[in-house]
Design an enzyme around this catalytic site. Structure first.
Site, PDB file in Angstrom:
ATOM      1  N   TYR A   1      83.175  47.772 -32.896  1.00 43.03           N
ATOM      2  CA  TYR A   1      82.452  47.316 -34.083  1.00 43.03           C
ATOM      3  C   TYR A   1      82.292  45.732 -34.042  1.00 43.03           C
ATOM      4  CZ  TYR A   1      84.506  51.528 -35.835  1.00 43.03           C
ATOM      5  OH  TYR A   1      85.047  53.100 -35.982  1.00 43.03           O
TER       6      TYR A   1
ATOM      7  N   GLU B   1      90.088  58.655 -52.212  1.00 43.14           N
ATOM      8  CA  GLU B   1      90.479  58.906 -50.694  1.00 43.14           C
ATOM      9  C   GLU B   1      90.659  57.542 -50.208  1.00 43.14           C
ATOM     10  OE1 GLU B   1      87.093  61.004 -49.311  1.00 43.14           O
ATOM     11  OE2 GLU B   1      87.252  62.754 -50.646  1.00 43.14           O
ATOM     12  N   PRO B   2      91.694  56.616 -50.402  1.00 40.99           N
ATOM     13  CA  PRO B   2      91.820  55.406 -49.792  1.00 40.99           C
ATOM     14  C   PRO B   2      92.331  55.592 -48.311  1.00 40.99           C
ATOM     15  CG  PRO B   2      93.289  55.378 -51.347  1.00 40.99           C
ATOM     16  CD  PRO B   2      92.393  56.720 -51.587  1.00 40.99           C
ATOM     17  N   GLY B   3      92.061  54.833 -47.267  1.00 41.20           N
ATOM     18  CA  GLY B   3      92.704  54.874 -46.076  1.00 41.20           C
ATOM     19  C   GLY B   3      93.025  53.538 -45.763  1.00 41.20           C
ATOM     20  N   ARG B   4      92.042  52.760 -45.145  1.00 38.87           N
ATOM     21  CA  ARG B   4      92.441  51.465 -44.618  1.00 38.87           C
ATOM     22  C   ARG B   4      93.305  50.747 -45.674  1.00 38.87           C
ATOM     23  NH1 ARG B   4      88.485  49.125 -41.149  1.00 38.87           N
ATOM     24  NH2 ARG B   4      87.212  50.555 -42.044  1.00 38.87           N
TER      25      ARG B   4
ATOM     26  N   GLY C   1      87.190  53.778 -49.019  1.00 33.28           N
ATOM     27  CA  GLY C   1      86.236  52.570 -48.448  1.00 33.28           C
ATOM     28  C   GLY C   1      86.668  51.265 -48.770  1.00 33.28           C
TER      29      GLY C   1
ATOM     30  N   CYS D   1      89.716  48.401 -17.335  1.00 30.44           N
ATOM     31  CA  CYS D   1      88.399  47.901 -16.419  1.00 30.44           C
ATOM     32  C   CYS D   1      87.066  48.199 -17.126  1.00 30.44           C
ATOM     33  CB  CYS D   1      88.178  48.824 -15.046  1.00 30.44           C
ATOM     34  SG  CYS D   1      89.745  48.398 -14.284  1.00 30.44           S
ATOM     35  N   GLU D   2      86.550  47.265 -18.185  1.00 27.42           N
ATOM     36  CA  GLU D   2      85.658  47.439 -18.970  1.00 27.42           C
ATOM     37  C   GLU D   2      85.258  45.911 -19.508  1.00 27.42           C
ATOM     38  OE1 GLU D   2      83.304  49.715 -20.563  1.00 27.42           O
ATOM     39  OE2 GLU D   2      84.706  51.492 -20.073  1.00 27.42           O
TER      40      GLU D   2
ATOM     41  N   ARG E   1      88.769  48.935 -32.191  1.00 29.74           N
ATOM     42  CA  ARG E   1      87.865  48.084 -33.190  1.00 29.74           C
ATOM     43  C   ARG E   1      87.107  46.914 -32.743  1.00 29.74           C
ATOM     44  NH1 ARG E   1      88.860  46.544 -37.704  1.00 29.74           N
ATOM     45  NH2 ARG E   1      87.356  47.612 -38.605  1.00 29.74           N
TER      46      ARG E   1
HETATM   47  N1  LLP Z   1      86.891  59.644 -47.208  1.00 33.94           N
HETATM   48  C1  LLP Z   1      86.140  59.841 -46.159  1.00 33.94           C
HETATM   49  C2  LLP Z   1      85.371  61.289 -46.360  1.00 33.94           C
HETATM   50  C3  LLP Z   1      85.921  59.078 -44.937  1.00 33.94           C
HETATM   51  O1  LLP Z   1      84.925  59.524 -44.076  1.00 33.94           O
HETATM   52  C4  LLP Z   1      86.689  58.116 -44.823  1.00 33.94           C
HETATM   53  C5  LLP Z   1      86.601  57.086 -43.713  1.00 33.94           C
HETATM   54  C6  LLP Z   1      87.674  57.566 -45.865  1.00 33.94           C
HETATM   55  C7  LLP Z   1      87.836  58.561 -46.970  1.00 33.94           C
HETATM   56  C8  LLP Z   1      88.486  56.265 -45.567  1.00 33.94           C
HETATM   57  O2  LLP Z   1      87.831  55.353 -45.650  1.00 33.94           O
HETATM   58  P1  LLP Z   1      88.386  54.021 -45.859  1.00 33.94           P
HETATM   59  O3  LLP Z   1      89.219  54.035 -47.149  1.00 33.94           O
HETATM   60  O4  LLP Z   1      89.705  54.019 -44.838  1.00 33.94           O
HETATM   61  O5  LLP Z   1      87.666  53.016 -45.512  1.00 33.94           O
HETATM   62  N2  LLP Z   1      86.830  53.572 -37.692  1.00 33.94           N
HETATM   63  C9  LLP Z   1      86.340  52.757 -38.568  1.00 33.94           C
HETATM   64  C10 LLP Z   1      86.397  53.241 -39.852  1.00 33.94           C
HETATM   65  C11 LLP Z   1      85.922  54.622 -39.991  1.00 33.94           C
HETATM   66  C12 LLP Z   1      85.831  55.393 -41.589  1.00 33.94           C
HETATM   67  C13 LLP Z   1      85.517  56.800 -41.609  1.00 33.94           C
HETATM   68  N3  LLP Z   1      85.785  57.391 -42.904  1.00 33.94           N
HETATM   69  C14 LLP Z   1      87.073  51.503 -38.622  1.00 33.94           C
HETATM   70  O6  LLP Z   1      88.035  51.275 -37.612  1.00 33.94           O
HETATM   71  O7  LLP Z   1      86.630  50.615 -39.187  1.00 33.94           O
END
Ligand code: LLP
Length: 414
Positions: free
Chosen positions: A316, A273-276, A239, A342-343, A312
């Protein structure tokens, strides 16, 4: 430091000109920097040096094989949310024993595949899921490693669509229900309790929600320990936000210091669990202006990327910086950067002050996360290609989808 910088009036990715990449591979095209990807991983991982921990990259942010492979080579684990992501990490050569499996709706088949692969842990999100998982494991003659994803009911102060830790959320089990669930799981012979987990939301730019959530989670760990339920890991989820516009993201060092302080001398392994945070700023979406359409009410620049490539903004109202690859020295104007779909909601940016002409290349910034991975074929548009830059080299890591591939799975009535 960003790898996307202007060199001699031209935007580059590390040592490669984006214009050159566009010429070679066409547009739209996602371009990533290996240096930034690796740098972000090392920064996160390094912040927890000295404490037992595992960074489990949330591959939903960008699950392209080359990127998963890159993180795997750096030692990363993975947070997966489907059998598809499990298959992807295996295809990329990553070790499933470093995978945690999140998500509210795992199928029996997905549970079975994950058990067969020997994943590290299931982040279980309901009593029903626990019962199904126990049954699948019993049938297979194995024990399923389990954490409960607990919902600490904290407000992550982010967009409502990416808030997950409030009690109204579909995610996780209610805080108050957790001890009973742990007791129940402890009595199941095909379940092995391993840890506890939270994930409160995404694009979080303040430490407060983490402090509050983590404090509650650790309190629960103590309650469980008092009952003889001992955990081997604590998963703080992902997150951590990035800068899209003018946000001040939490420094990874501050996040780590805060958590290290809260955790104190505990011996559980810490999971993240970092993603972004690991991929977002390491990518741009390269697009070309097809037409300029100045009108009385608004000026539109129609580009070749669209909401199917970067959802995005439409979904959002997310703001992504949009920069010219070769800035022009003409008077700028206010432009809406829109795609061909087309939106009316198909836009990449509104009211951008840019000096634009037909044929110009633009870079939509911070498109490394939730861009390609959320792309679609809407309007029968093939998905874009991806290029991973490594120093002076640009590697095509996904070629552009072909029109034939778009209908390859379909059949007509006889
Ligand atoms: N762990 C779990 C259980 C999650 O559901 C998520 C993201 C993450 C980790 C990673 O989160 P991050 O570190 O990336 O914030 N599509 C949206 C974001 C959706 C996130 C869903 N879950 C966007 O483009 O902002």
């Amino acid at each position: 430091m960003s790898a996307f910088e202007y060199v001699d009036g031209e935007l580059c990715a590390e040592g490669v000109s984006l214009a050159e990449i566009a010429k070679r591979h066409g547009t739209p095209c996602y371009v990533y920097s290996r240096r930034m990807l690796a740098g972000a991983y090392r920064e996160f991982d390094g912040a927890f040096e000295g404490v037992p921990h595992l960074v489990c990259y949330a591959m939903k942010a960008n699950s392209s094989l080359a990127i998963v492979d890159l993180f795997a080579r750096l030692g990363s684990g993975f947070d997966i949310v489907s059998g598809g992501e499990l298959a992807r990490m295996v295809a990329a050569g990553a070790d499933p024993r470093k995978a945690v499996f999140s998500g509210v709706g795992k199928s029996d088949a997905e549970m079975e595949a994950a058990l067969a692969a020997g994943i590290l842990c299931f982040n279980v999100e309901s009593a029903s899921e626990l019962i199904h998982l126990a049954a699948v494991a019993r049938r297979m003659g194995v024990r399923a490693p389990v954490s409960f994803r607990v919902n600490p009911d904290v407000d992550p102060l982010t967009h409502p669509y990416v808030s997950t830790g409030l009690k109204e959320s579909k995610f996780g089990v209610a805080f108050a229900d957790a001890p009973a669930l742990y007791r129940r799981a402890a009595a199941m012979p095909s379940i092995s309790i391993r840890g506890i987990d939270m994930h409160i939301g995404s694009q979080i730019t303040e430490l407060g929600p983490y402090r509050e959530g983590a404090g509650k989670l650790l309190g629960l760990v103590d309650v469980l320990a008092a009952e003889g339920i001992v955990l081997s890991h604590i998963d703080f989820g992902g997150g951590l936000g990035i800068r899209y516009r003018d946000e001040s993201p939490v420094a990874v060092g501050d996040y780590a210091r805060m958590l290290r302080g809260l955790v104190g001398g505990r011996r559980e392994t810490l999971l993240f669990e970092p993603g972004r945070r690991l991929v977002g700023e390491a990518g741009v979406l390269l697009t070309r202006v097809r037409f300029v359409k100045p009108q009385a009410a608004r000026n539109f620049a129609v580009v070749d990327a669209a909401m199917n490539d970067l959802l995005r903004p439409s979904l959002y109202e997310a703001w992504h910086a949009i920069d010219p690859v070769r800035p022009r020295h003409i008077d700028p104007g206010l432009w809406d950067i829109v795609g061909p779909v087309c939106e009316s909601g198909d836009f990449l940016g509104h009211d951008r002050m840019l000096a634009l002409e037909e044929g110009d290349l633009l870079a939509v910034r911070a498109a490394g996360a939730y861009a390609m991975s959320m792309s679609s074929n809407y309007n029968a548009r093939p998905r874009a290609c991806e290029v991973l830059v490594d120093g002076e080299e640009a590697h095509l890591i996904r070629r552009r989808e072909t029109l034939a591939e778009l209908h390859a799975q379909e059949a007509r009535l006889p």
